[in-house]
Scaffold this motif. Structure first.
Motif, PDB file in Angstrom:
ATOM      1  N   ALA A 153       0.959  -1.160  -0.008  1.00 47.39           N
ATOM      2  CA  ALA A 153       0.146  -0.045   0.080  1.00 47.39           C
ATOM      3  C   ALA A 153       1.048   1.255  -0.107  1.00 47.39           C
ATOM      4  N   HIS A 154       0.369   2.294  -0.677  1.00 43.09           N
ATOM      5  CA  HIS A 154       1.311   3.473  -0.728  1.00 43.09           C
ATOM      6  C   HIS A 154       0.865   4.282   0.507  1.00 43.09           C
ATOM      7  N   GLN A 155       2.145   4.584   1.232  1.00 43.00           N
ATOM      8  CA  GLN A 155       2.150   5.532   2.465  1.00 43.00           C
ATOM      9  C   GLN A 155       2.757   6.940   2.046  1.00 43.00           C
TER      10      GLN A 155
END
Length: 97
Positions: free
Chosen positions: A11-13
């Motif tokens: 997932a993109h942080q």
């Protein structure tokens, strides 16, 4: 190729962090300005009550239109605009005509 897919699968942080709780802003109650004259600060509640009474009495008579052409023609019909008015509008009102 497999390594690239695995790296991109997480997932993109986001890099930006927001402080505090996320929620709707709190409703503010009207109040007098701190620098207002003393008589205005003392009579502020009376002023606000008069304003709300006026708004409620006028509110029934005010017509609202969702599109400009629903308003009476006299309010939106075009009229001749002089060259000086056009220049004043285009300059942002900085000219004295």
């Amino acid at each position: 190729m497999y390594f690239t897919l695995v790296c991109r699968a997480r997932a993109h942080q986001p890099l930006i962090k927001f402080l505090g709780k996320h929620g709707p802003p709190l409703a503010l109650r009207p109040g007098p300005h701190p620098a207002a004259p003393l008589e205005m600060r003392e009579q502020f509640s009376a002023i606000i009550s008069k304003r709300t009474e006026t708004e409620s009495s006028v509110g029934g008579n005010v017509a609202s239109y969702s599109e400009y052409w629903q308003a009476p023609r006299r309010l939106w019909q075009s009229r001749d605009i002089s060259e000086a008015e056009i220049k004043a509008i285009l300059s942002g009102g900085a000219t004295a005509w």
